[in-house]
Design an enzyme around this catalytic site. Structure first.
Site, PDB file in Angstrom:
ATOM      1  N   ILE A   1      -1.856  -7.959  -5.563  1.00  0.00           N
ATOM      2  CA  ILE A   1      -0.962  -8.887  -6.130  1.00  0.00           C
ATOM      3  C   ILE A   1      -2.089  -9.733  -7.471  1.00  0.00           C
ATOM      4  CG2 ILE A   1       0.414 -10.975  -5.789  1.00  0.00           C
ATOM      5  CD1 ILE A   1       0.879  -7.893  -4.601  1.00  0.00           C
TER       6      ILE A   1
ATOM      7  N   GLU B   1      10.312  -9.469 -18.182  1.00  0.00           N
ATOM      8  CA  GLU B   1       9.016  -9.307 -17.620  1.00  0.00           C
ATOM      9  C   GLU B   1       8.689  -7.596 -18.472  1.00  0.00           C
ATOM     10  OE1 GLU B   1       8.871  -8.336 -13.270  1.00  0.00           O
ATOM     11  OE2 GLU B   1       6.400  -7.332 -13.989  1.00  0.00           O
TER      12      GLU B   1
ATOM     13  N   LEU C   1     -14.286   4.500 -33.066  1.00  0.00           N
ATOM     14  CA  LEU C   1     -14.736   4.131 -35.212  1.00  0.00           C
ATOM     15  C   LEU C   1     -16.240   2.696 -34.220  1.00  0.00           C
ATOM     16  CD1 LEU C   1     -11.129   3.717 -36.603  1.00  0.00           C
ATOM     17  CD2 LEU C   1     -13.096   6.118 -37.258  1.00  0.00           C
TER      18      LEU C   1
ATOM     19  N   PRO D   1       1.042  -1.628  -0.105  1.00  0.00           N
ATOM     20  CA  PRO D   1      -0.220   0.087   0.058  1.00  0.00           C
ATOM     21  C   PRO D   1       1.053   1.463  -0.129  1.00  0.00           C
ATOM     22  CG  PRO D   1      -1.084  -1.856   1.652  1.00  0.00           C
ATOM     23  CD  PRO D   1      -0.158  -1.970   1.039  1.00  0.00           C
TER      24      PRO D   1
HETATM   25  C1  LIG Z   1      -4.229  -4.737 -12.725  1.00  0.00           C
HETATM   26  C2  LIG Z   1      -2.401  -4.692 -11.500  1.00  0.00           C
HETATM   27  C3  LIG Z   1      -2.277  -6.000 -11.536  1.00  0.00           C
HETATM   28  C4  LIG Z   1      -0.731  -5.974 -10.440  1.00  0.00           C
HETATM   29  N1  LIG Z   1      -0.235  -7.259 -10.169  1.00  0.00           N
HETATM   30  C5  LIG Z   1       1.167  -6.777  -8.985  1.00  0.00           C
HETATM   31  C6  LIG Z   1       1.978  -7.823  -9.050  1.00  0.00           C
HETATM   32  O1  LIG Z   1       0.977  -9.795  -9.156  1.00  0.00           O
HETATM   33  N2  LIG Z   1       2.408  -7.650  -8.443  1.00  0.00           N
HETATM   34  C7  LIG Z   1       3.178  -6.685  -7.779  1.00  0.00           C
HETATM   35  O2  LIG Z   1       3.494  -6.732  -7.188  1.00  0.00           O
HETATM   36  N3  LIG Z   1       2.136  -6.001  -8.070  1.00  0.00           N
HETATM   37  C8  LIG Z   1       1.602  -5.595  -8.660  1.00  0.00           C
HETATM   38  N4  LIG Z   1       0.517  -4.623  -9.697  1.00  0.00           N
HETATM   39  C9  LIG Z   1       1.154  -3.213  -9.132  1.00  0.00           C
HETATM   40  C10 LIG Z   1       1.793  -2.179  -9.414  1.00  0.00           C
HETATM   41  O3  LIG Z   1       3.270  -2.951 -10.814  1.00  0.00           O
HETATM   42  C11 LIG Z   1       2.018  -1.412  -9.494  1.00  0.00           C
HETATM   43  O4  LIG Z   1       0.458  -0.472  -9.011  1.00  0.00           O
HETATM   44  C12 LIG Z   1       2.748   0.235 -10.209  1.00  0.00           C
HETATM   45  O5  LIG Z   1       4.046  -0.656  -9.715  1.00  0.00           O
HETATM   46  C13 LIG Z   1       2.845   0.940  -9.387  1.00  0.00           C
HETATM   47  O6  LIG Z   1       2.371   1.476  -8.437  1.00  0.00           O
HETATM   48  P1  LIG Z   1       1.579   1.809  -7.268  1.00  0.00           P
HETATM   49  O7  LIG Z   1       0.099   1.899  -7.927  1.00  0.00           O
HETATM   50  O8  LIG Z   1       2.255   2.269  -6.385  1.00  0.00           O
HETATM   51  O9  LIG Z   1       2.139   3.827  -8.256  1.00  0.00           O
HETATM   52  P2  LIG Z   1       2.686   5.452  -7.297  1.00  0.00           P
HETATM   53  O10 LIG Z   1       4.426   4.239  -6.876  1.00  0.00           O
HETATM   54  O11 LIG Z   1       2.540   5.563  -6.132  1.00  0.00           O
HETATM   55  O12 LIG Z   1       3.524   5.935  -8.541  1.00  0.00           O
HETATM   56  C14 LIG Z   1       2.023   6.912  -8.829  1.00  0.00           C
HETATM   57  C15 LIG Z   1       2.082   8.527 -10.004  1.00  0.00           C
HETATM   58  O13 LIG Z   1       3.454   8.681  -9.924  1.00  0.00           O
HETATM   59  C16 LIG Z   1       4.781   8.292 -10.694  1.00  0.00           C
HETATM   60  N5  LIG Z   1       6.103   8.068 -10.139  1.00  0.00           N
HETATM   61  C17 LIG Z   1       6.222   7.476  -9.208  1.00  0.00           C
HETATM   62  N6  LIG Z   1       7.989   7.360  -9.102  1.00  0.00           N
HETATM   63  C18 LIG Z   1       8.024   8.737 -10.410  1.00  0.00           C
HETATM   64  C19 LIG Z   1       9.631   8.631 -10.840  1.00  0.00           C
HETATM   65  N7  LIG Z   1      10.716   8.597  -9.783  1.00  0.00           N
HETATM   66  N8  LIG Z   1       9.646   9.476 -11.380  1.00  0.00           N
HETATM   67  C20 LIG Z   1       8.646  10.228 -12.559  1.00  0.00           C
HETATM   68  N9  LIG Z   1       7.209   9.545 -11.861  1.00  0.00           N
HETATM   69  C21 LIG Z   1       7.404   8.846 -10.603  1.00  0.00           C
HETATM   70  C22 LIG Z   1       3.931   6.945 -10.848  1.00  0.00           C
HETATM   71  O14 LIG Z   1       4.913   6.420 -12.662  1.00  0.00           O
HETATM   72  C23 LIG Z   1       2.903   6.828 -11.401  1.00  0.00           C
HETATM   73  O15 LIG Z   1       2.579   7.297 -12.387  1.00  0.00           O
HETATM   74  C24 LIG Z   1      -0.208  -4.680 -10.263  1.00  0.00           C
HETATM   75  C25 LIG Z   1      -1.419  -3.302  -9.995  1.00  0.00           C
HETATM   76  C26 LIG Z   1      -2.198  -3.717 -11.164  1.00  0.00           C
HETATM   77  C27 LIG Z   1      -2.908  -2.542 -11.331  1.00  0.00           C
END
Ligand SMILES: Cc1cc2nc3c(=O)[nH]c(=O)nc-3n(C[C@H](O)[C@H](O)[C@H](O)COP(=O)(O)OP(=O)(O)OC[C@H]3O[C@@H](n4cnc5c(N)ncnc54)[C@H](O)[C@@H]3O)c2cc1C
Length: 384
Positions: free
Chosen positions: A157, A244, A339, A128
């Site tokens: 996950i 990946e 479309l 989270p």
């Molecule tokens: C359907 C789905 C399946 C998933 N499956 C898995 C899984 O199996 N295992 C797992 O571990 N995770 C999983 N994820 C998680 C996914 O990998 C994360 O949501 C992703 O890495 C982004 O992290 P966050 O959601 O915390 O966003 P944040 O890290 O909070 O990012 C929010 C925004 O800030 C931007 N941002 C953050 N840091 C920077 C930076 N340094 N420079 C510029 N912009 C930045 C991001 O690009 C994004 O636009 C899944 C997510 C979804 C939605």
């Protein structure tokens, strides 16, 4: 354009995968979307048909092929919009960790059943409080005799409800500076006391996927379930990210082709003002532009697949492909939906699902912004 990375043997394998998808997968996609998850029986059948870990070594029950075989499976599943069975996550993202870093016992105990479709895999990195900033994770695994005691929570996950074994990213040394030095990978079985499956999350797209929360409450994991060396977790993750992210690009291009083909068929049928939608110059120009981009993207991704199979370091180019193909997929599905007119907004038309499913492609497996950070760094742009 004829693709040159596949030979005759690959074409035969593709035929086999396509038949499996037609018989065993396509009829179930709607029910998976309804249930929010896939079923174990199909996983087992996919294992028996040699589709899981198609590139894995034969000694563990794999087909002894290469990533080209895995790419074929990914493409055929993407063409069938079978996102519920997250084959690519299992075979191309999780399984390689076991096969690359696992002990012989770990490979036999979990790798071989994973290839048979009897042990379903997931990887739990995101929390989270930390997604992109992986070093900020708070889940701890502290050594207590011959166990690690895990406490913390994970979110988003994939395979969260159906998975049997999770590669969990933990801090074994929470005080380490920088944080990455204290990170490790633990193999946690879903029946371990203290491992708790949380909610199956309600998502915009990928409705057949059981994306979930996971919780660890004094979860005692045997020390022999450590994957690789303690403190090496972050580095192992970095080593595996090329495949990946390439997998996302492969799937993305197949999804683009499917949405484009379906839209071309639709505009040839639908009429307005006494003529086919296909005959308006706007339609023709839009589809001509998108078709050109799909060809360009496919050529790039095919080159990267070939380079990856050769063992080249193409991290920079794969990061480019991940953001470029998924941005294309988002734009393409939006244009194709437009479309379709109002019908494009209706779930009974596949393009509506395509549009919703595309949204996550730029978010998971490293957001597209993070991909650009990597490319910029590799271009030397963040040096003083
Ligand atoms: C359907 C789905 C399946 C998933 N499956 C898995 C899984 O199996 N295992 C797992 O571990 N995770 C999983 N994820 C998680 C996914 O990998 C994360 O949501 C992703 O890495 C982004 O992290 P966050 O959601 O915390 O966003 P944040 O890290 O909070 O990012 C929010 C925004 O800030 C931007 N941002 C953050 N840091 C920077 C930076 N340094 N420079 C510029 N912009 C930045 C991001 O690009 C994004 O636009 C899944 C997510 C979804 C939605």
């Amino acid at each position: 354009m004829r693709r040159t990375i596949f030979d005759e043997e690959h074409d035969l394998f593709r035929e086999q995968v396509r038949r499996f998808v037609e018989d065993e997968v396509a009829p179930k996609v709607a029910s998976w979307n309804e249930a929010g998850m896939s079923d174990r029986e199909t996983w087992r059948k996919a294992g028996a048909a040699g589709l899981l870990g198609a590139g894995a070594p034969e000694e563990y029950g794999g087909s002894g092929g290469s990533f080209l075989h895995d790419a074929i499976v990914m493409e055929e599943f993407a063409l069938a919009r079978a996102h519920g069975l997250m084959m690519s996550l299992h075979s191309d993202i999780c399984l390689p960790y076991l096969l690359h870093y696992g002990t012989e016992e770990q490979k036999q105990r979990w790798g071989a059943p994973a290839i048979r479709g009897e042990c379903l895999l997931g990887i739990a990195m995101t929390e989270p409080v930390a997604g992109s900033d992986l070093q900020g994770i708070q889940t701890r695994a502290l050594r207590d005799g011959d166990h690690y005691v895990v406490n913390g929570s994970k979110t988003f996950i994939s395979n969260g409800q159906i998975g049997d074994l999770f590669i969990v990213v933990v801090k074994t040394d929470p005080e380490a500076v920088p944080g990455r030095r204290g990170m490790s990978l633990l193999l946690v079985e879903a029946d371990t006391p203290g491992f708790i499956r949380g909610r199956k999350l309600d998502k915009l797209g990928l409705r057949g996927q059981d994306t979930s929360e996971l919780f660890f409450e004094d979860c005692r994991v045997p020390a022999e379930n450590l994957l690789g060396a303690e403190g090496r977790g972050f580095y192992m993750l970095m080593e595996q990210l090329q495949q990946e992210r390439l997998s996302i690009a492969v799937g993305s291009m197949a999804s683009c082709r499917r949405a484009l083909d379906d839209t071309i068929a639709y505009v040839k049928e639908r009429r307005a003002f006494g003529q086919r939608i296909a005959s308006f110059q706007n339609t023709q120009f839009k589809l001509a532009e998108l078709a050109a981009e799909v060809e360009v993207g496919q050529a790039f991704v095919d080159q990267l697949v070939a380079a990856h199979v050769r063992g080249d370091d193409v991290v920079t180019e794969v990061s480019m492909a991940k953001f470029w193909t998924t941005d294309l997929q988002k734009r393409l599905t939006a244009e194709c939906l437009q479309l379709h007119g109002g019908y494009g907004f209706m779930r009974e038309y596949a393009i509506a699902e395509d549009y919703a499913d595309a949204a996550v492609q730029s978010i998971y497996a490293g957001t597209n912004e993070i991909m650009k950070v990597i490319v910029a760094r590799r271009l030397g742009l963040d040096e003083d």
